[in-house]
Design a protein around this motif. Structure first.
Motif, mmCIF file in Angstrom:
data_model
loop_
_atom_site.group_PDB
_atom_site.id
_atom_site.type_symbol
_atom_site.label_atom_id
_atom_site.label_comp_id
_atom_site.label_asym_id
_atom_site.label_seq_id
_atom_site.Cartn_x
_atom_site.Cartn_y
_atom_site.Cartn_z
ATOM 1 N N VAL A 469 0.839 -1.202 0.000
ATOM 2 C CA VAL A 469 0.000 0.000 0.000
ATOM 3 C C VAL A 469 0.871 1.247 0.000
ATOM 4 O O VAL A 469 0.640 2.199 -0.751
ATOM 5 C CB VAL A 469 -0.947 -0.006 1.216
ATOM 6 C CG1 VAL A 469 -1.745 1.285 1.265
ATOM 7 C CG2 VAL A 469 -1.880 -1.200 1.147
ATOM 8 N N ALA A 472 2.532 1.772 -3.367
ATOM 9 C CA ALA A 472 1.554 2.219 -4.358
ATOM 10 C C ALA A 472 1.207 3.688 -4.145
ATOM 11 O O ALA A 472 1.061 4.454 -5.098
ATOM 12 C CB ALA A 472 0.293 1.359 -4.275
ATOM 13 N N LEU A 473 1.084 4.104 -2.885
ATOM 14 C CA LEU A 473 0.765 5.492 -2.577
ATOM 15 C C LEU A 473 1.892 6.414 -3.019
ATOM 16 O O LEU A 473 1.652 7.467 -3.616
ATOM 17 C CB LEU A 473 0.509 5.643 -1.072
ATOM 18 C CG LEU A 473 0.113 7.032 -0.574
ATOM 19 C CD1 LEU A 473 -1.170 7.505 -1.245
ATOM 20 C CD2 LEU A 473 -0.062 7.022 0.943
ATOM 21 N N GLU A 489 -7.505 6.989 -7.461
ATOM 22 C CA GLU A 489 -6.686 5.948 -6.847
ATOM 23 C C GLU A 489 -5.826 6.523 -5.722
ATOM 24 O O GLU A 489 -5.638 5.899 -4.680
ATOM 25 C CB GLU A 489 -5.793 5.279 -7.895
ATOM 26 C CG GLU A 489 -5.054 4.062 -7.347
ATOM 27 C CD GLU A 489 -4.184 3.380 -8.389
ATOM 28 O OE1 GLU A 489 -3.526 2.378 -8.025
ATOM 29 O OE2 GLU A 489 -4.159 3.833 -9.556
ATOM 30 N N TRP A 490 -5.318 7.740 -5.907
ATOM 31 C CA TRP A 490 -4.523 8.364 -4.853
ATOM 32 C C TRP A 490 -5.384 8.631 -3.624
ATOM 33 O O TRP A 490 -4.961 8.358 -2.493
ATOM 34 C CB TRP A 490 -3.920 9.688 -5.360
ATOM 35 C CG TRP A 490 -3.195 10.451 -4.284
ATOM 36 C CD1 TRP A 490 -1.936 10.221 -3.825
ATOM 37 C CD2 TRP A 490 -3.710 11.558 -3.518
ATOM 38 N NE1 TRP A 490 -1.623 11.117 -2.822
ATOM 39 C CE2 TRP A 490 -2.693 11.951 -2.604
ATOM 40 C CE3 TRP A 490 -4.915 12.259 -3.520
ATOM 41 C CZ2 TRP A 490 -2.841 13.006 -1.715
ATOM 42 C CZ3 TRP A 490 -5.072 13.308 -2.618
ATOM 43 C CH2 TRP A 490 -4.054 13.678 -1.736
ATOM 44 N N ARG A 493 -6.046 5.271 -1.897
ATOM 45 C CA ARG A 493 -4.840 4.759 -1.253
ATOM 46 C C ARG A 493 -4.489 5.562 -0.008
ATOM 47 O O ARG A 493 -4.031 5.010 0.997
ATOM 48 C CB ARG A 493 -3.666 4.788 -2.238
ATOM 49 C CG ARG A 493 -3.772 3.799 -3.378
ATOM 50 C CD ARG A 493 -3.509 2.380 -2.927
ATOM 51 N NE ARG A 493 -3.455 1.466 -4.053
ATOM 52 C CZ ARG A 493 -3.217 0.163 -3.953
ATOM 53 N NH1 ARG A 493 -3.031 -0.371 -2.765
ATOM 54 N NH2 ARG A 493 -3.181 -0.601 -5.027
ATOM 55 N N GLU A 496 -6.782 4.485 2.725
ATOM 56 C CA GLU A 496 -6.432 3.127 3.154
ATOM 57 C C GLU A 496 -5.153 3.138 3.988
ATOM 58 O O GLU A 496 -5.070 2.463 5.025
ATOM 59 C CB GLU A 496 -6.253 2.243 1.919
ATOM 60 C CG GLU A 496 -5.953 0.787 2.242
ATOM 61 C CD GLU A 496 -5.754 -0.057 1.000
ATOM 62 O OE1 GLU A 496 -5.357 -1.234 1.139
ATOM 63 O OE2 GLU A 496 -5.979 0.458 -0.117
ATOM 64 N N ASP A 497 -4.175 3.911 3.556
ATOM 65 C CA ASP A 497 -2.915 3.994 4.277
ATOM 66 C C ASP A 497 -3.115 4.586 5.674
ATOM 67 O O ASP A 497 -2.553 4.102 6.664
ATOM 68 C CB ASP A 497 -1.921 4.840 3.481
ATOM 69 C CG ASP A 497 -0.627 5.076 4.240
ATOM 70 O OD1 ASP A 497 0.074 4.098 4.536
ATOM 71 O OD2 ASP A 497 -0.341 6.248 4.554
#
Length: 629
Positions: A469, A472-473, A489-490, A493, A496-497
């Motif tokens: 994660v 990806a971020l 998506e950013w 993420r 989520e992060d």
């Protein structure tokens, strides 16, 4: 990144089609029924007149097919759980006292009989409950125990072939019980079951509280809670029981039964697990409260934005008075709240679908996940209602303070939503508990001490892998601010992060709980609550993003993209201290978030009216003297 421009005009009906979702036909039907019914505003009614009016409206509602939607067709129902919850949610557009009284009658009282009882109870009671021939109460909360249901003090002792329901002391008095003060004839009473001197935990019993003439039954004491800050059309009362005898069959025995000789049996061996399984079946009320809070929020925003488009204040250099919704400060009050209302709507719709689709034989983990989601969304929906209705009231100035303009009533009526059907603080702890570990087959209660031990025992195996994660971020943060901020998506993420980092931090703190479990948990409670909140915010953003993907109208989809951006970026701005303090955003990028929110408010200003019209609230509920020229 090329961000598409919002079209100059978007058809509200195209937005309504997305908002209405899975139960679109039902929503249209409910709106039609509402439009045909004369709405009688409760402004200026005294308590007794308001209660009488609400009961009258409840009887009119019983003549439609809506109250029975969630019940078994064999007893006059529609077998549509999701449709039932959606129908209750839409009652939130009108007098919230009617929504609450309907929820007590068909959601809580009827729901308990349906979900905790067995065929003998269904045969005897359900049709009368659906048809409103039997008005009832849901008697769970006690003066000394609200959220801590597991330790209620009312007792139900098995003796001489039946049960004796008893209130041992003042702390055990049933309090704030809807339908009790005036109209209820029977109550589902939650009490500690005792048989053969052995306590088997909280169970539910059918207890008559009034006779056919409306007088209290022998041994039953009934008090009126009296005027409240809001919801005065609901007859809340207090109930006490002085050795009230009920037959053995009064026990709602789906999860536990007592034989004629007093032998207790249950398909669930653990008392704690049985208790939480029983409560888990009753989450419809919690889901309905969250949805109804959303409806009240939409109504408040519709009123405030309509007012903001016609109210003028102060001159431009050219001598023209400015429409107040053209001021950035006014947009800031209302438009991020509107974006969050859309986001919560889509999350609520997703929750209702999951509730509708889940099977009673579903794995326990799946059921617990649903309960956790319902708890978290109820908390966020009701807190959002409280904050947004207040902002809408302020946005309408003195006009918003007049009862005739609806907003004061909405503010008063929804205030208690944050604490009934579960106190929001307790509910977020439930969410956090689910995040930190997969559920045990036989889990502990939700007291701070037991929760701390629960975390300590289980947490080592629950820390999620973070590396993928984070990488990806990092790969999504390259580019200009606008390039980054408008990448869905950013946004996803980043949420989520944040969730993973907060959960990991809570876990590390609670590992130290072995020596002083209560003290460590209490010291980390703010962290626990944050974990629950950021988890739900991530779910909400995901639900909004999924709804945008479902939108087939290209113009409506582009507009919803920007509304979703406003929700995401305003949520980041609201928690900017965390993102800056944990190195997820630089100082310059943090400032740029505020600029991006301002830009989105400006871009969405011309569409504010379309966005609230898309809620398709029946016109009779959008009428207010302040909106008449």
């Amino acid at each position: 990144m090329d961000v598409p421009e919002v079209p100059s005009k978007v058809d509200p009906d195209a937005l309504t089609a997305v908002l209405d979702g899975r139960w679109a036909d039902l929503r249209r039907g409910v709106r039609a029924q509402m439009a045909e019914t004369k709405f009688r505003d409760p402004v200026a009614l005294d308590v007794e007149a308001h209660r009488a009016q609400v009961l009258d409206q409840l009887r009119a509602l019983a003549e439609t097919d809506r109250p029975g939607l969630g019940f078994d067709p064999a007893y006059g129902g529609g077998g549509d759980v999701g449709g039932s919850v959606t129908s209750f949610e839409m009652l939130g557009y009108g007098d919230l006292s009617l929504m609450v009284k309907a929820g007590v009658q068909w959601g809580l009282f009827g729901g308990a009989v349906q979900l905790l009882g067995t065929e003998r109870h269904h045969e005897r009671y359900l049709r009368a409950i659906v048809d409103l021939d039997l008005l009832g109460c849901f008697a769970m909360t006690e003066h000394g125990h609200g959220s801590d249901v597991q330790h209620l003090r009312t007792t139900a002792t098995f003796t001489d072939g039946g049960f004796v329901i008893h209130t041992p002391d003042a702390m055990a008095q049933k309090e704030y019980i809807g339908n009790a003060a005036r109209d209820g004839r029977m109550a589902v009473v939650f009490a500690q079951l005792i048989t053969g001197s052995e306590e088997r935990g909280v169970h539910a019993f059918m207890v008559p509280i009034r006779d056919e003439d409306g007088a209290p039954m022998p041994g039953v004491s009934i008090e009126d809670c009296g005027p409240k800050a809001g919801l005065n059309g609901v007859d809340n009362g207090r109930l006490s029981f002085d050795d009230v005898r009920v037959p053995r069959e009064a026990l709602l025995n789906r999860f536990g039964d007592v034989a004629e000789d007093g032998t207790y049996s249950s398909p669930i061996e653990s008392d704690s697990r049985r208790f939480f399984t029983m409560l888990g079946t009753l989450i419809r009320g919690r889901v309905s409260v969250g949805g109804s809070a959303g409806s009240a929020t939409k109504r408040a925003l519709a009123l405030a934005i309509r007012y903001g488009e016609r109210r003028r204040q102060f001159m431009t250099p050219d001598g023209d008075e400015v429409v107040i919704l053209d001021y950035l400060g006014h947009q800031r009050k209302l438009l991020p709240a509107l974006a969050k209302t859309y986001a919560l709507h889509f999350a609520q719709e997703e929750l209702v679908s999951k509730l509708h689709d889940i099977d009673s034989s579903a794995p326990e983990e799946e059921q617990r996940e649903l309960e956790s989601r319902a708890a978290g969304l109820k908390a966020l929906n009701t807190w959002h209602a409280t904050a947004t209705i207040q902002a809408a009231r302020e946005a309408c100035g003195g006009s918003g303070y007049l009862a005739e303009n609806i907003l004061p009533g909405l503010k008063a009526d929804t205030d208690v939503f944050t604490t009934f059907e579960g106190d929001n603080t307790v509910l977020l702890q439930l969410v956090a508990k689910g995040l930190l570990t997969s559920y045990k087959q036989d889990f502990e209660d939700l007291s701070p001490l037991a929760t701390a031990r629960f975390f300590t025992d289980q947490v080592v195996s629950t820390i999620l892998e973070r590396t993928s994660v984070r990488k990806a971020l990092e790969s999504l943060t390259e580019g200009s601010d606008s390039d980054v901020f408008f990448r869905r998506e950013w946004q996803l993420r980043l949420f989520e992060d944040r969730e993973q980092h907060v959960v990991e931090g809570v876990a590390k703190r609670l590992r130290k709980a072995a020596d002083d479990p209560f003290g460590v948990f209490n010291a980390a409670q703010d962290h626990v609550l944050r974990a629950g909140r950021v988890h739900v915010e991530r779910l909400v953003l995901e639900a909004f993003a999924a709804a945008v993907e479902r939108c087939e109208d290209p113009d409506a989809r582009t507009l919803l993209e920007r509304v979703c951006d406003l929700y995401a970026l305003s949520a980041i701005e609201e928690d900017l201290a965390w993102f800056l303090g944990h190195g997820r955003l630089t100082a310059s990028r943090g400032k740029a978030v505020t600029s991006a929110v301002n830009r989105l408010c400006s871009e969405l200003r011309p569409h504010a009216r379309a966005l609230v019209d898309a809620f398709a609230i029946p016109e009779q509920f959008r009428a207010a003297p302040m909106l008449v020229s």
